[in-house]
Design an enzyme around this catalytic site. Sequence first.
Site, PDB file in Angstrom:
ATOM      1  N   GLN A 191      32.605  36.191  34.725  1.00 29.29           N
ATOM      2  CA  GLN A 191      31.950  35.125  35.477  1.00 29.29           C
ATOM      3  C   GLN A 191      30.998  34.342  34.581  1.00 29.29           C
ATOM      4  O   GLN A 191      30.231  34.919  33.804  1.00 29.29           O
ATOM      5  CB  GLN A 191      31.167  35.705  36.662  1.00 29.29           C
ATOM      6  CG  GLN A 191      32.023  36.334  37.734  1.00 29.29           C
ATOM      7  CD  GLN A 191      32.783  35.315  38.565  1.00 29.29           C
ATOM      8  OE1 GLN A 191      32.590  34.111  38.450  1.00 29.29           O
ATOM      9  NE2 GLN A 191      33.669  35.806  39.416  1.00 29.29           N
TER      10      GLN A 191
ATOM     11  N   GLU B  65      44.584  45.635  35.639  1.00 24.06           N
ATOM     12  CA  GLU B  65      44.406  44.328  34.995  1.00 24.06           C
ATOM     13  C   GLU B  65      45.590  44.028  34.080  1.00 24.06           C
ATOM     14  O   GLU B  65      46.095  44.917  33.378  1.00 24.06           O
ATOM     15  CB  GLU B  65      43.110  44.305  34.187  1.00 24.06           C
ATOM     16  CG  GLU B  65      42.886  43.084  33.320  1.00 24.06           C
ATOM     17  CD  GLU B  65      42.905  41.773  34.082  1.00 24.06           C
ATOM     18  OE1 GLU B  65      43.529  40.822  33.582  1.00 24.06           O
ATOM     19  OE2 GLU B  65      42.296  41.729  35.170  1.00 24.06           O
TER      20      GLU B  65
ATOM     21  N   ASN C  81      40.272  40.501  43.275  1.00 23.19           N
ATOM     22  CA  ASN C  81      39.633  39.291  42.745  1.00 23.19           C
ATOM     23  C   ASN C  81      40.677  38.490  41.973  1.00 23.19           C
ATOM     24  O   ASN C  81      40.629  38.395  40.751  1.00 23.19           O
ATOM     25  CB  ASN C  81      38.455  39.678  41.848  1.00 23.19           C
ATOM     26  CG  ASN C  81      37.656  38.473  41.389  1.00 23.19           C
ATOM     27  OD1 ASN C  81      37.807  37.365  41.912  1.00 23.19           O
ATOM     28  ND2 ASN C  81      36.810  38.665  40.395  1.00 23.19           N
TER      29      ASN C  81
ATOM     30  N   CYS D 167      38.183  32.288  44.844  1.00 22.41           N
ATOM     31  CA  CYS D 167      37.565  31.072  44.334  1.00 22.41           C
ATOM     32  C   CYS D 167      38.183  29.833  44.969  1.00 22.41           C
ATOM     33  O   CYS D 167      37.695  28.723  44.760  1.00 22.41           O
ATOM     34  CB  CYS D 167      37.697  30.998  42.813  1.00 22.41           C
ATOM     35  SG  CYS D 167      39.400  30.984  42.221  1.00 22.41           S
TER      36      CYS D 167
ATOM     37  N   GLU E 137      32.394  30.670  45.516  1.00 23.54           N
ATOM     38  CA  GLU E 137      33.234  31.849  45.730  1.00 23.54           C
ATOM     39  C   GLU E 137      33.037  32.302  47.171  1.00 23.54           C
ATOM     40  O   GLU E 137      31.934  32.226  47.715  1.00 23.54           O
ATOM     41  CB  GLU E 137      32.823  32.974  44.780  1.00 23.54           C
ATOM     42  CG  GLU E 137      32.986  32.664  43.319  1.00 23.54           C
ATOM     43  CD  GLU E 137      34.331  33.088  42.751  1.00 23.54           C
ATOM     44  OE1 GLU E 137      34.871  34.120  43.183  1.00 23.54           O
ATOM     45  OE2 GLU E 137      34.829  32.378  41.870  1.00 23.54           O
TER      46      GLU E 137
END
Length: 396
Positions: free
Chosen positions: A215, A265, A315, A343, A389
């Site tokens: 971020q 990830e 996310n 987002c 967000e």
Amino acid sequence: MSAASLSRLLGIGPQLISRQLFCFHTSQRCCTNVTFGQSLGPTTAAKQENVRKHPPKIRKSGKTAKFPSTNVTWEERLADAVTPLWRMNYEEQLQDYEQFIRHSPLDPCILFHEGGHWREITVRTNRKGDTMAIVYFHPQDLGKEEIRKHQKSLVEYFTTGPGAACELTSLYFQESAMTRCLHEESPYQLLYGIPYIFEEVLGLTFRISPDAFFQVNTEGAEVLYQTVRDLIRASGDYIVLDVCCGTGAVGLTVCQGAARVIGIELIDQAVEDAQCNAVLNGIDNCEFLKGKAEIVLPELLPSLEGAKFLVAVVNPSRAGLHYRVVRAIRNCEQIRRLVYISCKPEGEAMRNFVELCCLPDQQKKLFGDPFTPTLAVPVDMFPHTPHCELVLLFER
């Protein structure tokens, strides 16, 4: 975004919406600290009053601003391009959120051309002011020697030329014929400085590589992660699934009290950062798996059937979750609570929300009980822009 508009967006009653907006200012190396309603350049009080009464108009795309035509400093032009609402006071910004939130997010890159070739520059910085610049170079039939000349000119520009004012601590270079590619496809080359920058978030230290997501608003990230931690409410019996975990920021900040945290990830460098960050912070109940979430998660969940409680945090990028990820979460009965960080909730993420909350659908292989959205918390991660967000809590 108002409670009423969130209610319409999610299809639930406004009494279930928690309207919380958090705002922050960030320190920029080339400017003074940016606070709401404060000018960036050496403008006079009269000019500040003039631009307050006549702010620049924002085009409907939300990407560019029309600048005042006279006596505008480069700092102000930069602020107008990156934070187009900075000339408005924050109360006015909040009133306009419902209108602006529907625009496309800003691209965080700067584009410039040179001799038929074009480059992108992404810049990362931390609280201490360490600055990493990543140059994405897209050559047109250049040989290795010509590319080396471009690399040398970049180093000279940022070390002894006008760019030295940026005081870079890291300068990376990636050559690619595509708009963007992974490190494995075209390795990042460190041209100058140190390989990583480090950031402090909620008392933890995070290593950040050029290819890893982190971020950009550190103070905002602290509130975002604290919000997620509050919504998870993980106790010693819970296993937390951190899907699209990046450098492990969410998982590492929520792991206290949980039995175990498993992050997933795609980006190799991000997984390496996450594993390093767990060691840096002395955390031993987190593990991070490398691969596509739509492949890793369905393979992982059967091994967790003995777990009493699972909590999922997702996310994803603007494209939302792959349908196989949604299906895996929906069909896993141990997952009773899901925190979704979006987002762009009005975009592809809406498809995820519908699939999570619709009635069982045999054709789509959605067999589990539907989730219900119970709380929505907008977090203003991008001050002076029309974007935020949205953290959503789903329960069943």
